[in-house]
Design a protein around this motif. Structure first.
Motif, short mmCIF file in Angstrom:
data_model
loop_
_atom_site.label_atom_id
_atom_site.label_comp_id
_atom_site.label_asym_id
_atom_site.label_seq_id
_atom_site.Cartn_x
_atom_site.Cartn_y
_atom_site.Cartn_z
N ALA A 282 55.10 37.44 36.13
CA ALA A 282 53.81 37.54 36.80
C ALA A 282 53.95 37.42 38.31
O ALA A 282 53.28 38.12 39.07
N ASP A 286 52.51 40.00 41.05
CA ASP A 286 51.56 39.70 42.13
C ASP A 286 52.25 39.72 43.49
O ASP A 286 51.61 39.76 44.53
N LEU A 338 45.48 44.15 38.56
CA LEU A 338 46.51 43.33 37.93
C LEU A 338 45.96 42.58 36.72
O LEU A 338 46.60 42.52 35.67
N TYR A 339 44.78 41.99 36.90
CA TYR A 339 44.22 41.23 35.79
C TYR A 339 43.81 42.14 34.63
O TYR A 339 44.04 41.82 33.47
N ARG A 342 46.99 43.33 32.72
CA ARG A 342 47.99 42.26 32.64
C ARG A 342 48.93 42.40 31.45
O ARG A 342 50.14 42.19 31.59
N PHE A 364 47.73 35.26 36.78
CA PHE A 364 46.89 36.29 37.37
C PHE A 364 45.47 35.77 37.62
O PHE A 364 44.83 36.16 38.61
N ALA A 368 46.26 36.08 41.37
CA ALA A 368 46.06 37.50 41.68
C ALA A 368 44.62 37.83 42.03
O ALA A 368 44.35 38.54 43.01
#
Length: 457
Positions: A282, A286, A338-339, A342, A364, A368
């Motif tokens: 992760a 990010d 990103l979320y 994911r 995230f 993020a």
């Protein structure tokens, strides 16, 4: 081989700001993303062919690596600001001396980093409470990686000079070439030669060497004050001191940022290897968002630096706010993407542990999604550095980011009901908001002082 590189300084002192900012920043974003792809390729290849343990071994070195090299990377920031001032003020002699001081400084920095990294990497990893079964792989990766640190330093110092001159496209071209080579070598070393983390580290070193050679060639081909002559390399004490005055506080700030991240990484390590692997994947993802936002900080620094050198202080506030708006938009969009994606994104890195993917997704939510706050903080810091302010942003960042995060780990995180991964990550957005507010106050003070001095003169 001939490359179409920019040979004259780009004019960023005139014309509309927003189009200039965007056209200048986009190549920096792409270049930074390619640099991250070096490490991303490392994680993806070892994750696919060697499992999550190797992902954790590489990921566990990231914060430590940044801690060691950031002090010297800060000096390259100082070189870029000084070059921008000299170009804006049309100081050809000073510009020549800055360029020919920066390169030998990069060489010395790389040699020192190689010696420190190889000699003390195992001690540093033990200090971070790296899980015992990851220690041999992490140590091996760091030793190979730091063996090529001279190439990394040369590239970053020379790329800083090119960007200060308004050329952001050449570094993009060079990183594209070396990035493709890095990915190819990753696959070859890991699959054909049956290597593990040492293979991906070696691929990174070779690709960095190629990018260093190309960026030096670009400086040698320039026809302006940024032209590099290898026979004229020497360290001019006055120019070195100027670079250090601006760069060392930036480097100290970045290193202390890394210390806070090392402290948090140590806390993450305490949750076990599955959490370490999920966090590593992760964090790498990010990290792409971070370099996008930080690119606007570099733009703010260069644009502000040239305007200060040229005595055009009336546009500096406009530069700040336009860069802040761009960073906010990019941060919000990037965080949401990103979320939203994911699961498939984390699955690129981790193929053998759904639990590790679930832990990576937690990061995230807390880092993020609110990352645009970090972008705002960095843009103001870049503007302050471009104005020549060095100590103020360093002190504010040390207290607001490093102090708060370390204090958080030592106090709040130790309370049993708050001893969770979520509460650990929560220290990030809090530190961004507080630091941004104080950096903005510092900008107002320095800007008012600069305006007063210009009126007096």
């Amino acid at each position: 081989m001939v490359f179409a590189v920019q040979k004259q300084p780009r004019d960023i002192l005139h014309g509309p700001l927003l189009p200039n900012i965007i056209s200048y920043t986009v190549p920096i974003i792409l270049t930074s993303v390619l640099q991250l792809l070096f490490n991303a390729a490392d994680l993806v290849i070892v994750g696919r062919f060697r499992g999550s343990a190797s992902v954790g071994a590489v990921g566990a070195t990231t914060s430590l690596t940044m801690l060691i090299i950031n002090l010297f990377m800060g000096v390259s920031i100082g070189a870029g600001v000084c070059v921008a001032h000299a170009i804006g003020g049309k100081q050809e002699k000073t510009l020549h001396r800055l360029v020919h001081t920066a390169v030998p400084t990069a060489l010395i920095s790389g040699i020192v980093l190689t010696a420190v990294g190889i000699t003390f990497c195992e001690n540093f990893l033990l200090w971070m409470d790296t899980p015992a079964y990851l220690l041999p792989l992490s140590s091996l990766y760091m030793k190979v990686y730091f063996g090529g640190m001279t190439f990394t330093m040369v590239y970053n110092f020379c790329a800083a000079i090119l960007r200060a001159a308004g050329d952001t496209k050449s570094p993009l071209l060079f990183l594209t070439i070396s990035g493709v080579i890095n990915v190819i070598l990753n696959v070859v070393f890991v699959t054909a030669f049956d290597m593990n983390v040492e293979g991906v580290a070696l691929a990174t070193v070779i690709s960095q060497a190629i990018s260093a050679v190309l960026v030096v060639m670009a400086l040698r081909r320039r026809k302006d004050g940024c032209h590099l002559s290898l026979r004229k390399l020497r360290i001019y004490p006055s120019q070195l001191l100027r670079m250090l005055r601006i760069g060392l506080p930036a480097g100290i700030q970045s290193s202390l940022f890394a210390i806070s991240n090392v402290t948090i990484q140590s806390s993450i390590n305490s949750f076990g290897d599955v959490v370490v692997a999920g966090n590593a994947a992760a964090a790498n993802l990010d990290g792409f968002l971070y370099v996008i936002l930080n690119s606007f900080s570099q733009t703010a620094m260069t644009f502000t630096g040239q305007h200060v050198g040229a005595g055009l202080s009336q546009r500096i506030k406009k530069i700040l706010w336009r860069c802040c708006i761009c960073a906010s938009v990019a941060g919000i969009i990037g965080g949401v993407l990103l979320y939203t994606f994911r699961q498939p994104l984390l699955s690129i890195y981790i193929t053998d542990s759904p639990e590790a993917i679930a832990y990576g997704a937690i990061r995230f939510v807390y880092i993020a999604l609110p990352y645009f706050l970090c972008g705002l903080m960095d843009v103001v810091t870049g503007s302050l550095r471009g104005m020549g302010a060095a100590l103020a942003p360093m002190i504010i960042s040390i207290l607001g980011v490093c102090g708060l995060r370390i204090g958080w780990v030592l106090t709040v995180f130790r309370i049993p009901q708050f001893h969770t991964l979520e509460m650990l990550y929560f220290s990030y957005p809090i530190s961004w908001v507080i630091t941004f507010a104080f950096q903005l106050l510092a900008f107002a003070i320095f800007y008012r002082r600069m305006q007063k001095n210009s009126v007096t003169l």
